[in-house]
Design a protein around this motif. Sequence first.
Motif, PDB file in Angstrom:
ATOM      1  N   PRO A 186       0.821  -1.215   0.000  1.00 35.74           N
ATOM      2  CA  PRO A 186       0.000   0.000   0.000  1.00 35.74           C
ATOM      3  C   PRO A 186       0.856   1.266   0.000  1.00 35.74           C
ATOM      4  CG  PRO A 186       0.091  -0.936   2.194  1.00 35.74           C
ATOM      5  CD  PRO A 186       0.794  -1.914   1.298  1.00 35.74           C
ATOM      6  N   CYS A 187       0.265   2.321  -0.519  1.00 34.91           N
ATOM      7  CA  CYS A 187       0.911   3.632  -0.564  1.00 34.91           C
ATOM      8  C   CYS A 187      -0.020   4.658   0.075  1.00 34.91           C
ATOM      9  CB  CYS A 187       1.234   4.035  -2.001  1.00 34.91           C
ATOM     10  SG  CYS A 187       2.249   2.830  -2.898  1.00 34.91           S
ATOM     11  N   VAL A 188       0.442   5.897   0.163  1.00 34.89           N
ATOM     12  CA  VAL A 188      -0.335   6.977   0.767  1.00 34.89           C
ATOM     13  C   VAL A 188      -0.452   8.113  -0.240  1.00 34.89           C
ATOM     14  CG1 VAL A 188      -0.337   8.766   2.554  1.00 34.89           C
ATOM     15  CG2 VAL A 188       0.266   6.416   3.146  1.00 34.89           C
ATOM     16  N   MET A 189      -1.662   8.644  -0.395  1.00 33.79           N
ATOM     17  CA  MET A 189      -1.926   9.814  -1.223  1.00 33.79           C
ATOM     18  C   MET A 189      -2.304  10.987  -0.321  1.00 33.79           C
ATOM     19  SD  MET A 189      -1.535   9.149  -4.493  1.00 33.79           S
ATOM     20  CE  MET A 189      -2.469  10.502  -5.233  1.00 33.79           C
TER      21      MET A 189
ATOM     22  N   GLY B   7       1.703  12.319  -4.299  1.00 38.35           N
ATOM     23  CA  GLY B   7       1.915  10.906  -4.091  1.00 38.35           C
ATOM     24  C   GLY B   7       1.818  10.138  -5.399  1.00 38.35           C
ATOM     25  N   PRO B   8       1.809   8.808  -5.345  1.00 37.57           N
ATOM     26  CA  PRO B   8       1.760   8.017  -4.104  1.00 37.57           C
ATOM     27  C   PRO B   8       3.118   7.908  -3.415  1.00 37.57           C
ATOM     28  CG  PRO B   8       1.837   6.570  -6.003  1.00 37.57           C
ATOM     29  CD  PRO B   8       1.750   7.961  -6.557  1.00 37.57           C
ATOM     30  N   PHE B   9       3.089   7.791  -2.075  1.00 36.69           N
ATOM     31  CA  PHE B   9       4.262   7.577  -1.252  1.00 36.69           C
ATOM     32  C   PHE B   9       4.187   6.146  -0.699  1.00 36.69           C
ATOM     33  CE2 PHE B   9       2.995  12.009  -1.090  1.00 36.69           C
ATOM     34  CZ  PHE B   9       4.168  12.657  -1.453  1.00 36.69           C
ATOM     35  N   CYS B  10       5.126   5.282  -1.087  1.00 34.07           N
ATOM     36  CA  CYS B  10       5.062   3.861  -0.781  1.00 34.07           C
ATOM     37  C   CYS B  10       6.204   3.456   0.145  1.00 34.07           C
ATOM     38  CB  CYS B  10       5.120   3.033  -2.067  1.00 34.07           C
ATOM     39  SG  CYS B  10       3.872   3.529  -3.307  1.00 34.07           S
ATOM     40  N   TYR B  11       5.898   2.719   1.207  1.00 31.61           N
ATOM     41  CA  TYR B  11       6.921   2.392   2.194  1.00 31.61           C
ATOM     42  C   TYR B  11       7.910   1.357   1.671  1.00 31.61           C
ATOM     43  CZ  TYR B  11       5.225  -2.262   3.595  1.00 31.61           C
ATOM     44  OH  TYR B  11       4.897  -3.584   3.623  1.00 31.61           O
ATOM     45  N   ARG B  12       7.539   0.547   0.706  1.00 33.01           N
ATOM     46  CA  ARG B  12       8.474  -0.440   0.168  1.00 33.01           C
ATOM     47  C   ARG B  12       9.485   0.197  -0.776  1.00 33.01           C
ATOM     48  NH1 ARG B  12       7.533  -5.683   1.207  1.00 33.01           N
ATOM     49  NH2 ARG B  12       5.463  -6.311   1.921  1.00 33.01           N
TER      50      ARG B  12
ATOM     51  N   ARG C  40      11.611   7.975   3.040  1.00 36.03           N
ATOM     52  CA  ARG C  40      11.295   9.397   3.133  1.00 36.03           C
ATOM     53  C   ARG C  40      11.437  10.037   1.755  1.00 36.03           C
ATOM     54  NH1 ARG C  40      10.595  12.782   7.251  1.00 36.03           N
ATOM     55  NH2 ARG C  40      10.944  14.989   6.974  1.00 36.03           N
ATOM     56  N   TRP C  41      10.328  10.516   1.231  1.00 35.04           N
ATOM     57  CA  TRP C  41      10.357  11.178  -0.066  1.00 35.04           C
ATOM     58  C   TRP C  41      10.196  12.669   0.166  1.00 35.04           C
ATOM     59  CZ3 TRP C  41       6.921   8.211  -4.118  1.00 35.04           C
ATOM     60  CH2 TRP C  41       7.483   6.957  -4.341  1.00 35.04           C
ATOM     61  N   ARG C  42      10.956  13.444  -0.619  1.00 36.53           N
ATOM     62  CA  ARG C  42      10.726  14.887  -0.633  1.00 36.53           C
ATOM     63  C   ARG C  42       9.776  15.200  -1.766  1.00 36.53           C
ATOM     64  NH1 ARG C  42      13.195  19.740  -2.685  1.00 36.53           N
ATOM     65  NH2 ARG C  42      13.108  21.373  -1.109  1.00 36.53           N
ATOM     66  N   TRP C  43       8.659  15.823  -1.429  1.00 36.51           N
ATOM     67  CA  TRP C  43       7.635  16.071  -2.442  1.00 36.51           C
ATOM     68  C   TRP C  43       8.183  16.963  -3.542  1.00 36.51           C
ATOM     69  CZ3 TRP C  43       5.350  20.725  -3.863  1.00 36.51           C
ATOM     70  CH2 TRP C  43       4.278  20.573  -4.757  1.00 36.51           C
ATOM     71  N   ASN C  44       8.094  16.501  -4.802  1.00 35.43           N
ATOM     72  CA  ASN C  44       8.622  17.279  -5.912  1.00 35.43           C
ATOM     73  C   ASN C  44       7.761  17.201  -7.168  1.00 35.43           C
ATOM     74  OD1 ASN C  44       9.127  14.718  -6.722  1.00 35.43           O
ATOM     75  ND2 ASN C  44      11.311  14.955  -7.086  1.00 35.43           N
TER      76      ASN C  44
END
Length: 466
Positions: A193-196, A207-212, A216-220
Amino acid sequence: MHPIGEVVAPSLNEVCSQNLQISIKECYVPTVSSVINQKRNQVELNFTRRTQVCLQYEEDGRCQIWKRKTIPLYSVTPCLCLQVWEDDDDKPRRSLSCPFKKTGFLQKNVWQNLTVSVGQGRMNDKGQMLLWNLSAPCRLEGEVWPCGWNGGHQCTEIEGFRQQLENTTWEQNRKNQWVKLGVFEDINLQLSPCVMVHLKRGNLHLGPFCYRQTTRWRWNLLAVAGLLVITLTALMLCLLHNFVKKLASRSFQRGCMQIGRKGHIVLLSPPDVRDGVSEVCGLGSFLKSQGFSVSVDQWSRMEQVKLGPLPWLHSQLLHVKNLGGRAVLVLTRKALGLANEWHREALDGGDGNTPQSPYSDVFMASLCLILGDKQLGRTGERFLLVTFDHDVVQTPGSLPELFHGLHLFRLPSQMKTLLCELARGGKRKPEGRKTKNGWKWVTLDQCWENSFSTQTSSKCSSEILK
């Protein structure tokens, strides 16, 4: 006997709130005015010598003492407030103003410093849950929800888990960033799963921001502008690659010696890495195809995590010393502004309160080494500058004082001269035409004059070893 009544006197704040500041001395509070200077990328403050000023993000944010009369523009957001008071124990009253609330273009500084991280956890009943962490300079309103990533182009929402980004549930960390924590319970982590994230202001979907995939992502990415930026960048890199390949090939055949063993190149990104990530990596790949040993800071994040950014940079400069080569620093508008602020603070013995990008550690270390070389009279032996934006430096005098004496190459128009400079590995020093402020203009015909040694050291590098 008259009955004794209780007399309640109003507080000083109640009295002063009735527009009596002029007639009552105790009600006086100093003021501070601000002017946005976009040409210099800063906000200029005007206050008296005895006035104390502090900066805080949001009206209830942590107060950071600010002693300078300028603020870097990239650190100014609509929620930035100024608190002022007189440096007098007898006059404790303070005033608070938030002059940037309606300055819309500053909202991009919030988005550029927004980060989202995703992780996994377990419940007491051994159930699985998805953890998320969002941080930004200002509190935001919007929604967060989990989605299932199937490896395609869409992340399908997992129904029934939407959570609101409410103003009352944010906390401020030590870096003065506002942090919102959340958790989605009973999520099957085997589905990756990811997060939007949806922000009300600007109607942005992130997003999506996925833990796998990352911790830590910097939003770009912006929903619409992101696709446009990627398309334009890919087109530019394709044109740049073909153009530079032909140009560099002719340059080496006409003006440069063919060297059997080429040196080591360290490519250092500007602090606003999101704006130049494709150009920097593209330049690194091209230099590698030309036979150079290339190390790009963006390719070495894991090494920097293990060693630390300063020891990593020092180890790369040891390769430059042993193999010959150069450290190439990429300049942008934000890089020039940060270098100006850093140099001014270094000369004044400042307290290091200049706000920094999360990616600026290696960049700041390079400024320290450049200053050390300059103080030892070895300017330009290890470092040189490049820029992809011709508007970054209009005239030689517009370069920060810290960079005076360093060669600057504008890409792609000066790519052949840059390749010639890198090919000789820093073993010969060109005598370019100097301007009155010491900036050298390098030409191809001057590429092979006057040898000089690369056996250099500086105070900064010796401190790194310690």
